[in-house]
Design an enzyme around this catalytic site. Structure first.
Site, PDB file in Angstrom:
ATOM      1  N   TRP A 377       0.825  -1.216   0.000  1.00 44.68           N
ATOM      2  CA  TRP A 377       0.000   0.000   0.000  1.00 44.68           C
ATOM      3  C   TRP A 377       0.855   1.261   0.000  1.00 44.68           C
ATOM      4  O   TRP A 377       0.491   2.278  -0.590  1.00 44.68           O
ATOM      5  CB  TRP A 377      -1.000   0.000   1.163  1.00 44.68           C
ATOM      6  CG  TRP A 377      -0.390   0.061   2.536  1.00 44.68           C
ATOM      7  CD1 TRP A 377       0.021  -0.987   3.298  1.00 44.68           C
ATOM      8  CD2 TRP A 377      -0.117   1.242   3.300  1.00 44.68           C
ATOM      9  NE1 TRP A 377       0.532  -0.543   4.493  1.00 44.68           N
ATOM     10  CE2 TRP A 377       0.444   0.826   4.512  1.00 44.68           C
ATOM     11  CE3 TRP A 377      -0.299   2.599   3.074  1.00 44.68           C
ATOM     12  CZ2 TRP A 377       0.846   1.718   5.507  1.00 44.68           C
ATOM     13  CZ3 TRP A 377       0.091   3.493   4.064  1.00 44.68           C
ATOM     14  CH2 TRP A 377       0.658   3.049   5.273  1.00 44.68           C
ATOM     15  N   ASP A 407      -3.994  10.423   6.682  1.00 43.68           N
ATOM     16  CA  ASP A 407      -3.882   9.080   7.243  1.00 43.68           C
ATOM     17  C   ASP A 407      -5.242   8.394   7.120  1.00 43.68           C
ATOM     18  O   ASP A 407      -6.287   9.046   7.112  1.00 43.68           O
ATOM     19  CB  ASP A 407      -3.497   9.194   8.728  1.00 43.68           C
ATOM     20  CG  ASP A 407      -3.147   7.850   9.325  1.00 43.68           C
ATOM     21  OD1 ASP A 407      -1.957   7.551   9.419  1.00 43.68           O
ATOM     22  OD2 ASP A 407      -4.091   7.099   9.697  1.00 43.68           O
ATOM     23  N   SER A 474       4.674   0.675  12.527  1.00 41.41           N
ATOM     24  CA  SER A 474       4.016  -0.577  12.129  1.00 41.41           C
ATOM     25  C   SER A 474       4.522  -1.042  10.771  1.00 41.41           C
ATOM     26  O   SER A 474       4.287  -2.165  10.382  1.00 41.41           O
ATOM     27  CB  SER A 474       2.503  -0.390  12.112  1.00 41.41           C
ATOM     28  OG  SER A 474       2.165   0.585  11.179  1.00 41.41           O
ATOM     29  N   HIS A 477       9.228   1.716   6.460  1.00 42.19           N
ATOM     30  CA  HIS A 477       9.588   2.630   5.368  1.00 42.19           C
ATOM     31  C   HIS A 477       9.344   4.000   5.983  1.00 42.19           C
ATOM     32  O   HIS A 477       8.217   4.289   6.418  1.00 42.19           O
ATOM     33  CB  HIS A 477       8.682   2.389   4.139  1.00 42.19           C
ATOM     34  CG  HIS A 477       8.984   3.325   3.005  1.00 42.19           C
ATOM     35  ND1 HIS A 477       9.578   2.911   1.832  1.00 42.19           N
ATOM     36  CD2 HIS A 477       8.775   4.656   2.873  1.00 42.19           C
ATOM     37  CE1 HIS A 477       9.718   3.952   1.020  1.00 42.19           C
ATOM     38  NE2 HIS A 477       9.233   5.025   1.635  1.00 42.19           N
ATOM     39  N   HIS A 479       8.359   7.294   7.613  1.00 43.26           N
ATOM     40  CA  HIS A 479       7.182   8.161   7.484  1.00 43.26           C
ATOM     41  C   HIS A 479       7.044   8.994   8.753  1.00 43.26           C
ATOM     42  O   HIS A 479       7.530   8.603   9.824  1.00 43.26           O
ATOM     43  CB  HIS A 479       5.918   7.333   7.233  1.00 43.26           C
ATOM     44  CG  HIS A 479       5.677   6.277   8.248  1.00 43.26           C
ATOM     45  ND1 HIS A 479       6.356   5.081   8.259  1.00 43.26           N
ATOM     46  CD2 HIS A 479       4.849   6.236   9.319  1.00 43.26           C
ATOM     47  CE1 HIS A 479       5.946   4.346   9.269  1.00 43.26           C
ATOM     48  NE2 HIS A 479       5.033   5.030   9.939  1.00 43.26           N
ATOM     49  N   VAL A 480       6.383  10.146   8.603  1.00 46.28           N
ATOM     50  CA  VAL A 480       6.240  11.083   9.722  1.00 46.28           C
ATOM     51  C   VAL A 480       4.752  11.395   9.907  1.00 46.28           C
ATOM     52  O   VAL A 480       4.032  11.592   8.933  1.00 46.28           O
ATOM     53  CB  VAL A 480       7.014  12.396   9.432  1.00 46.28           C
ATOM     54  CG1 VAL A 480       6.891  13.369  10.598  1.00 46.28           C
ATOM     55  CG2 VAL A 480       8.473  12.110   9.117  1.00 46.28           C
ATOM     56  N   HIS A 481       4.317  11.426  11.166  1.00 44.06           N
ATOM     57  CA  HIS A 481       2.904  11.693  11.473  1.00 44.06           C
ATOM     58  C   HIS A 481       2.702  13.185  11.747  1.00 44.06           C
ATOM     59  O   HIS A 481       3.496  13.803  12.463  1.00 44.06           O
ATOM     60  CB  HIS A 481       2.470  10.919  12.718  1.00 44.06           C
ATOM     61  CG  HIS A 481       2.610   9.438  12.563  1.00 44.06           C
ATOM     62  ND1 HIS A 481       1.538   8.604  12.411  1.00 44.06           N
ATOM     63  CD2 HIS A 481       3.708   8.640  12.519  1.00 44.06           C
ATOM     64  CE1 HIS A 481       1.958   7.353  12.297  1.00 44.06           C
ATOM     65  NE2 HIS A 481       3.281   7.354  12.359  1.00 44.06           N
TER      66      HIS A 481
HETATM   67  O1  G7M Z   1       4.063   4.816  12.377  1.00 45.31           O
HETATM   68  P1  G7M Z   1       3.074   3.701  12.107  1.00 45.31           P
HETATM   69  O2  G7M Z   1       3.651   2.688  11.196  1.00 45.31           O
HETATM   70  O3  G7M Z   1       2.500   3.169  13.351  1.00 45.31           O
HETATM   71  O4  G7M Z   1       1.851   4.407  11.358  1.00 45.31           O
HETATM   72  C1  G7M Z   1       1.329   3.972  10.135  1.00 45.31           C
HETATM   73  C2  G7M Z   1       0.190   4.901   9.772  1.00 45.31           C
HETATM   74  O5  G7M Z   1      -0.208   4.620   8.443  1.00 45.31           O
HETATM   75  C3  G7M Z   1      -1.028   4.674  10.645  1.00 45.31           C
HETATM   76  O6  G7M Z   1      -1.387   5.907  11.251  1.00 45.31           O
HETATM   77  C4  G7M Z   1      -2.096   4.152   9.694  1.00 45.31           C
HETATM   78  O7  G7M Z   1      -3.388   4.627  10.000  1.00 45.31           O
HETATM   79  C5  G7M Z   1      -1.625   4.670   8.356  1.00 45.31           C
HETATM   80  N1  G7M Z   1      -2.055   3.812   7.252  1.00 45.31           N
HETATM   81  C6  G7M Z   1      -2.054   2.455   7.240  1.00 45.31           C
HETATM   82  N2  G7M Z   1      -2.518   2.025   6.019  1.00 45.31           N
HETATM   83  C7  G7M Z   1      -2.646   0.632   5.645  1.00 45.31           C
HETATM   84  C8  G7M Z   1      -2.811   3.126   5.262  1.00 45.31           C
HETATM   85  C9  G7M Z   1      -3.294   3.316   3.944  1.00 45.31           C
HETATM   86  O8  G7M Z   1      -3.533   2.380   3.177  1.00 45.31           O
HETATM   87  N3  G7M Z   1      -3.466   4.620   3.540  1.00 45.31           N
HETATM   88  C10 G7M Z   1      -3.188   5.685   4.370  1.00 45.31           C
HETATM   89  N4  G7M Z   1      -3.398   6.909   3.908  1.00 45.31           N
HETATM   90  N5  G7M Z   1      -2.704   5.520   5.615  1.00 45.31           N
HETATM   91  C11 G7M Z   1      -2.518   4.258   6.058  1.00 45.31           C
END
Ligand code: G7M
Length: 545
Positions: A377, A407, A474, A477, A479-481
Site C-alpha cells: 500500500w 492518514d 508498524s 519505510h 514516514h512522519v505523522h
Molecule cells: O508509524 P506507524 O507505522 O504506526 O503508522 C502507520 C500509519 O499509516 C497509521 O497511522 C495508519 O493509519 C496509516 N495507514 C495504514 N494504512 C494501511 C494506510 C493506507 O492504506 N493509507 C493511508 N493513507 N494511511 C494508512
C-alpha cells in the site's frame, strides 16, 4: 412594523414564518461589514432583475439600520456565531436569490466603506490612498510568494519584480501596516471560507444520502468491493463518493471480538465477508463512532426516538435512537485478513522493551529483515496507484522528496481531527534507528514543506501541530505523522512510541550517530512478531533494567 429579513428576495416575516431574526452585529466592526459585504457580494453575482429592492434609496443600497434583521434561514446552524472560525460567523445560506441592481450601484456601500477606511488611516488624499493600496497589493502578493510550497509551485514569478518596485515606492511603514492588516483580514476570511466549504460539503452529502434513501436504492452486488482494503494484494481504494452506498456488512459473520475500547468507542472484529455468491473471506473490521455532524444534528434530533432511562426533578436521561441522517460509524475493513492482521487488532498483554544498540543489531534488525508484512500500500501511494487524489503536498525529489496525504484514520471532514502522514520517496530508510546526519536535509524538508502546506490548505498553523515518528513503527519505510494538537491523544502519540520530529532533528545535530547509539524504550504486545523474537532471546526472563 412587521420585522422582515434584509436579504433581498427573502420573504420571511416575523409572526408569519417560523424563523428567528437577528440584528446586524455592532461589534466587532469588521464583522458587521463582513455580513454586508458578503450578502451584497453574493446577490450581485446574479444579473437577473425581478421585483424591486426596498433597500434602495436614490439608486444605492442603504446600509442596514438598527431595525434591520437577518433571519435564521441564512445560517447553517440557524443562528449567528461569535466564533470567527465558525461557519455561521457570517450568513451564508440562501443569499443569492435575486437583485435588481447593476453591479456598480451595488458596490456603493463598499466603496463608501473603502473611502472611510482610507480616511481612518489618516490620509484623506485619494492619490495617496491609491498608492497605498497598490503597495499593499504588492506586499500581499510578495507574502504569498514567500510562503513555502511544494517544489512544483516554487517557480520564479514575473510579478515579483513589479511587487518589489511598488512596495518600495511608498512610505514603507504606512504601506506595511496596511498590508499586514489586509493580510490578517484575508487570512481570517480564508479560514472562514474553509469552514463554510467543509460544512457545505457535509450538507451536500447528507442530501445525497437522503435522495438515495428515498429512492430505496437496492444494494448492488459489486458495491462492497469499492470500500474494501486488500492489504495482501495492496489494492486500496478510499472514496469520498457516497453516491453508491451499499449493505457491505449484510453477510458479515462475526467470529470474535478482537478488542474493545469503550473510552475511544472503538471495537475490532474478526469474521467473514462474502466475496461473491458462494465464497467468503476472512475479514478484520474496525468500527469507530464518528464525531457529531453539527449541520444535521437538529434534524437528526427531531426524528430521533427516545426512551427515558432516569427522571429526577429537572434532570432526565434518555436512550436516543439516532435517525441515521448522517453516518455515525466509521468502518475500516481488511479483507482478506491474514493471521497477522487478526493478531495486530487483538487484545494483547503489553511488555516493555529497552532496546540498546546491541539488541537492535542482534534481535530487532534480523526480525525486521525477515518480516513478511506487506507494505504494498505504501508503494502504491508513492507510485500514484492509490490515493493519488488525496495528496496534500508532494516533493518528487528522489533523495529529499515525500508524499503528504491524509492518514487512513482521518475522515478529512474536521480539521480539528487532522491526521496526515508524510511518506518519503527514498527506499531503504527503515526507521528512526537508520537516521543520521545525512538525513537532516530530508527531515527538515519534510518539516517545513508539510507544515506550510497544512497551514495553507487546512488553516492549521505550525504551533498547533504535533509532528512525530513512531518507534516501533508498524511498517518499515520512513514516514512522519502530522496531527492537530486538538486531536486528543491519537493512538501512538504517547511517550512509549512517539518521537517528536523537532527532537529527532536536534538529537542528530547534537550527535550524528545519536539513533545508532541510543537505548530506546517501547512497548511490545505478546501478539507482535518482534515480541516473539525478544522472548526467544530470553529478554523477558531477566531484569530489563
Ligand atoms: O508509524 P506507524 O507505522 O504506526 O503508522 C502507520 C500509519 O499509516 C497509521 O497511522 C495508519 O493509519 C496509516 N495507514 C495504514 N494504512 C494501511 C494506510 C493506507 O492504506 N493509507 C493511508 N493513507 N494511511 C494508512
Amino acid at each position: 412594523m412587521v420585522t422582515s429579513c434584509w436579504v433581498k428576495g427573502c420573504k420571511n416575516r416575523a409572526g408569519v414564518n417560523k424563523v428567528s431574526f437577528f440584528r446586524f452585529p455592532r461589534r466587532p466592526e469588521n464583522k458587521r461589514q463582513m455580513w454586508i459585504d458578503h450578502i451584497i457580494g453574493q446577490e450581485s453575482r446574479l444579473t437577473s432583475s425581478e421585483g424591486s429592492d426596498r433597500r434602495l434609496r436614490l439608486g444605492k443600497i442603504q446600509e442596514p439600520s438598527n431595525h434591520d434583521r437577518i433571519c435564521s434561514d441564512h445560517f447553517i446552524t440557524g443562528k449567528p456565531s461569535n466564533d470567527p472560525l465558525h461557519v455561521d460567523y457570517i450568513p451564508t445560506l440562501k443569499i443569492s436569490l435575486s437583485t435588481t441592481e447593476a453591479p456598480n450601484k451595488i458596490s456603493s456601500v463598499s466603496r463608501k466603506k473603502q473611502r472611510q477606511s482610507d480616511l481612518a488611516l489618516g490620509s484623506g488624499d485619494h492619490h495617496e490612498g491609491e498608492k497605498r493600496k497598490e503597495a499593499a497589493k504588492a506586499l500581499l502578493i510578495m507574502t504569498k510568494m514567500s510562503t513555502p510550497r511544494s517544489s512544483s509551485s516554487r517557480k520564479t514569478n514575473p510579478q515579483s519584480k513589479w511587487c518589489k518596485q511598488k512596495a518600495s515606492q511608498t512610505a514603507p511603514d504606512a504601506s506595511f501596516a496596511l498590508a499586514t492588516a489586509k493580510i490578517s483580514h484575508l487570512e481570517k476570511e480564508i479560514a472562514l471560507l474553509q469552514n463554510v466549504n467543509s460544512h457545505l460539503r457535509s450538507q451536500k452529502q447528507t442530501f445525497e444520502d437522503e435522495i438515495k434513501r428515498s429512492r430505496k436504492m437496492a444494494p448492488t452486488p459489486e458495491d462492497p468491493k469499492k470500500r474494501k482494503i486488500d492489504n495482501e494484494s495492496g489494492d486500496m481504494k478510499l472514496s469520498d463518493d457516497c453516491s453508491s452506498s451499499s449493505l457491505l456488512f449484510k453477510d458479515f459473520t462475526l467470529k470474535r471480538v478482537l478488542r474493545e475500547d469503550p473510552r475511544s468507542k472503538t471495537i475490532s472484529l474478526h469474521g467473514t465477508l462474502s466475496k461473491g455468491e458462494h465464497t467468503s473471506a476472512s475479514a478484520v473490521v474496525l468500527l469507530e463512532r464518528k464525531p457529531f455532524e453539527v449541520s444535521t444534528l437538529e434534524d437528526s434530533l427531531h426524528k430521533a426516538r427516545t426512551t427515558e432511562t432516569l427522571s429526577n426533578d429537572i434532570y432526565s436521561t434518555h436512550d436516543a435512537f439516532s435517525a441515521g441522517i448522517s453516518p455515525d460509524l466509521k468502518a475500516t475493513v481488511i479483507c482478506p485478513a491474514t493471521e497477522k492482521h487478526i493478531s495486530k487488532y487483538s487484545e494483547h498483554e503489553p511488555f516493555l522493551v529497552r532496546e540498546t544498540s546491541d539488541l537492535y543489531k542482534s534481535v530487532t534488525e534480523p526480525c525486521i529483515a525477515q518480516s513478511k508484512f506487506s507494505i504494498q500500500w505504501v508503494y502504491n501511494i508513492l507510485a500514484k496507484k492509490s490515493e493519488s487524489e488525496r495528496i496534500v503536498v508532494e516533493d518528487p525529489d528522489p533523495e529529499l522528496g515525500f508524499v503528504l496525504l491524509p492518514d487512513m484514520k482521518w475522515d478529512r471532514k474536521n480539521s480539528d481531527q487532522l491526521y496526515l502522514v508524510a511518506i518519503v520517496h527514498k527506499h531503504g530508510i527503515k526507521s528512526l534507528r537508520d537516521l543520521n546526519m545525512q538525513h537532516l536535509p530530508l527531515l527538515e524538508n519534510i518539516r517545513s514543506k508539510c507544515l506550510a502546506g497544512i497551514k495553507e490548505q487546512f488553516g492549521v498553523p505550525p504551533h498547533q501541530m504535533r509532528v512525530y515518528l513512531h518507534y516501533q513503527p508498524s511498517y518499515y519505510h520512513l514516514h512522519v505523522h502530522f496531527t492537530n494538537l486538538k486531536l486528543d491523544s491519537p493512538p501512538g502519540s504517547d511517550i512509549m512510541r512517539a518521537h517528536l520530529l523537532d527532537d529527532v532533528i536536534d538529537n542528530i545535530k547534537g550527535d550524528p550517530q545519536f539513533y545508532q547509539k541510543a537505548t530506546i524504550s517501547y512497548v511490545l504486545r505478546d501478539g507482535d512478531e518482534l515480541y516473539k523474537w525478544y522472548k526467544d532471546a530470553n529478554y523477558f526472563e531477566g531484569d530489563c533494567s
